[in-house]
Design a protein around this motif. Structure first.
Motif, PDB file in Angstrom:
ATOM      1  N   GLU A   1       2.769  13.550  -7.739  1.00 56.11           N
ATOM      2  CA  GLU A   1       2.260  12.747  -8.852  1.00 56.11           C
ATOM      3  C   GLU A   1       2.078  13.663 -10.051  1.00 56.11           C
ATOM      4  N   GLU A   2       2.428  13.168 -11.215  1.00 53.51           N
ATOM      5  CA  GLU A   2       2.328  13.984 -12.431  1.00 53.51           C
ATOM      6  C   GLU A   2       1.847  13.122 -13.586  1.00 53.51           C
ATOM      7  N   ASN A   3       0.875  13.644 -14.333  1.00 60.38           N
ATOM      8  CA  ASN A   3       0.337  12.959 -15.501  1.00 60.38           C
ATOM      9  C   ASN A   3       0.974  13.524 -16.765  1.00 60.38           C
TER      10      ASN A   3
ATOM     11  N   ASP B   1       0.761   1.683   1.076  1.00 62.25           N
ATOM     12  CA  ASP B   1       0.627   0.471   1.871  1.00 62.25           C
ATOM     13  C   ASP B   1       1.958  -0.260   2.037  1.00 62.25           C
ATOM     14  N   ALA B   2       2.888  -0.028   1.108  1.00 62.79           N
ATOM     15  CA  ALA B   2       4.207  -0.656   1.211  1.00 62.79           C
ATOM     16  C   ALA B   2       5.137   0.100   2.143  1.00 62.79           C
ATOM     17  N   GLY B   3       4.687   1.233   2.677  1.00 61.01           N
ATOM     18  CA  GLY B   3       5.498   1.984   3.622  1.00 61.01           C
ATOM     19  C   GLY B   3       6.068   3.277   3.084  1.00 61.01           C
ATOM     20  N   PHE B   4       5.812   3.588   1.808  1.00 59.24           N
ATOM     21  CA  PHE B   4       6.317   4.835   1.229  1.00 59.24           C
ATOM     22  C   PHE B   4       5.429   6.019   1.648  1.00 59.24           C
ATOM     23  N   GLU B   5       6.048   7.187   1.651  1.00 59.83           N
ATOM     24  CA  GLU B   5       5.294   8.434   1.730  1.00 59.83           C
ATOM     25  C   GLU B   5       5.304   9.047   0.334  1.00 59.83           C
ATOM     26  N   VAL B   6       4.141   9.217  -0.273  1.00 63.87           N
ATOM     27  CA  VAL B   6       4.043   9.764  -1.629  1.00 63.87           C
ATOM     28  C   VAL B   6       4.017  11.288  -1.542  1.00 63.87           C
ATOM     29  N   HIS B   7       4.887  11.914  -2.322  1.00 62.67           N
ATOM     30  CA  HIS B   7       5.037  13.368  -2.276  1.00 62.67           C
ATOM     31  C   HIS B   7       4.489  14.079  -3.506  1.00 62.67           C
TER      32      HIS B   7
ATOM     33  N   ILE C   1      -0.676   4.746  -6.308  1.00 64.46           N
ATOM     34  CA  ILE C   1      -0.380   5.548  -5.125  1.00 64.46           C
ATOM     35  C   ILE C   1      -0.766   4.796  -3.851  1.00 64.46           C
ATOM     36  N   GLY C   2      -1.932   4.146  -3.873  1.00 62.50           N
ATOM     37  CA  GLY C   2      -2.364   3.411  -2.700  1.00 62.50           C
ATOM     38  C   GLY C   2      -1.418   2.275  -2.340  1.00 62.50           C
ATOM     39  N   GLU C   3      -0.951   1.543  -3.344  1.00 63.25           N
ATOM     40  CA  GLU C   3      -0.025   0.432  -3.086  1.00 63.25           C
ATOM     41  C   GLU C   3       1.311   0.952  -2.572  1.00 63.25           C
ATOM     42  N   CYS C   4       1.751   2.108  -3.083  1.00 64.82           N
ATOM     43  CA  CYS C   4       2.980   2.729  -2.561  1.00 64.82           C
ATOM     44  C   CYS C   4       2.825   3.030  -1.068  1.00 64.82           C
TER      45      CYS C   4
END
Length: 426
Positions: free
Chosen positions: A347-349, A339-345, A334-337
């Motif tokens: 997450e599912e395990n 930092d690459a410019g994505f907005e994370v909406h 999630i952190g790398e996403c």
């Protein structure tokens, strides 16, 4: 320990803190554990013992098993899960003292600590692979070929008609593997909000299951990319048989060679495990650059459950299954996403879904054991049985997890096309 006790028995009892939940025998007459057990583990030779002694843990046991120095009775070769379960849940071990170890080693002699040559199919240690291969792309291609270019017929039997070598999504434990794989593809398509006429980039596409689902069910045009020549060929033929060649292009090559841009969505299902943790930043930046503003990314990959654990897999997995594979905790993904410019909406395990998936694959391997051995060889079939049963245990024990991360590319001014609430069914 009574005088005259076989030496293998001495060695085993030196590390046990409780009774064995199965019978253990050896070439020197060792016979430990309940004699009426439904499972028997037999150390068949001194060479097998040396494999175990010189590489304690999964690597030494695998070497002995693959070379015939360790044999199993009462355990399906395609699904040794029950043995792993008993070892994990019921075997108690202790650390012998230095004097105990010294006495045991004197009894065996120095030869015990001389490792036999590893099986021919074993990959070189990671450091030696790094020395030999100065081209990272060539090394990545070789690693993918090691795992996936085994035999399409072998994978057809193990994976079933879907040819999906990633975690399925089960509506219930009784769902069939095919139902669950189709549900996984549908869930990915829903999260990406795929609409007719859109363009999807599917990186690490495998045999093309997601690409064909998106084209068939959503009317999407798909560029799918895999480093495996065998997968690409099988996928092209499957797409042609399904009448989807006009919508699905399956390209054999490195995803980093994709020059097309402005895709509406990117799916990455089971690729991140091969990228290498230090390459996550460039990986996510590349995918970000392929999307139009408002486009979505769905990243589906195995992760570590504990962020304090190392990235590298266990030695057996690294040498026999996924050379150069690495796993990180979900927070790193999630952190790398971000930092690459994505907005994370979202997450599912899906951890327990992967345990169910692996149980089905092991059952398929065991049901088609003779054909799989003819296609890939006995050693390879045994490796896959060990790997899949061991992985099932790892997911059940929460050593490993499977996370889907959904993100989107926001506009330079912060504008977003993502709705206020998710539109898909969980």
């Amino acid at each position: 320990m009574a005088a005259g006790t076989p030496r293998v028995g001495e060695l085993v009892e030196a590390v046990l803190a409780g009774p064995l939940p199965f019978r253990l025998t050896a070439y020197d007459g060792t016979d430990l554990g309940p004699r009426d057990s439904d499972i028997e583990v037999h150390v068949a030779s001194e060479e097998g013992l040396r494999y175990i002694a010189t590489a304690p843990g999964d690597l030494g046991l695998a070497r002995a098993y693959l070379t015939g120095g360790l044999t199993l009775r009462g355990i399906p070769e395609g699904d040794p899960y029950e043995l792993f379960r008993r070892i994990k849940r019921e075997v108690m071990v202790r650390r012998p003292s230095a004097s105990e170890l010294a006495a045991l080693l004197r009894g065996f002699g120095p030869r015990l600590l001389v490792p036999p040559p590893p099986p021919a199919m074993e990959a070189l240690p990671r450091w030696r692979r790094a020395v030999r291969s100065v081209d990272p792309r060539r090394r990545a291609a070789d690693s993918i070929a090691t795992h996936y270019d085994v035999s399409n017929a072998f994978y057809e039997k193990v994976l079933g008609p879907s040819m999906a070598y990633t975690c399925a999504v089960f509506e219930s434990p009784d769902a069939t593997l095919e139902e669950a794989q189709e549900r996984k593809f549908a869930l990915v398509a829903d999260k990406l909000d795929l609409q007719p006429g859109q363009r999807l980039l599917d990186v690490g596409c495998g045999w093309g299951g997601m690409a064909m689902h998106a084209a068939r069910e959503r009317g999407v045009s798909v560029l799918a990319v895999t480093l495996s020549r065998e997968q690409a060929q099988w996928g092209r033929e499957a797409a042609a048989r399904a009448g989807l060649s006009d919508l699905v292009e399956i390209r054999h090559g490195d995803y980093r060679d994709v020059t097309e841009r402005d895709f509406d969505a990117v799916s990455s299902i089971g690729l991140t495990e091969h990228v290498g943790v230090r390459n996550y930043g460039s990986y996510f930046r590349f995918l970000h650059a392929r999307l139009r503003e408002g486009g979505r990314l769905l990243n589906h990959c195995i992760t570590r459950a504990d962020g304090r654990a190392g990235f590298r897999p266990e030695p057996f997995t690294d040498r026999y299954v996924f050379p150069d594979g690495e796993l990180a905790p979900p927070g790193r993904i999630i952190g790398e996403c971000h930092d690459a410019g994505f907005e994370v909406h979202h997450e599912e395990n899906l951890r327990m879904h992967y345990a169910l998936t692996l149980a089905r694959w092991c059952r398929n391997l065991e049901d088609s054991w003779d054909l799989c051995v003819r296609e890939a060889g006995l050693a390879t079939a045994r490796v896959w049985g060990l790997y899949m049963a061991g992985s099932r245990m790892a997911f059940e024990a929460n050593w490993l997890q499977l996370h889907q991360v959904l993100a989107s590319k926001v506009g330079e001014d912060g504008s977003t096309a993502y709705p206020l609430r998710p539109t898909w069914r969980p």
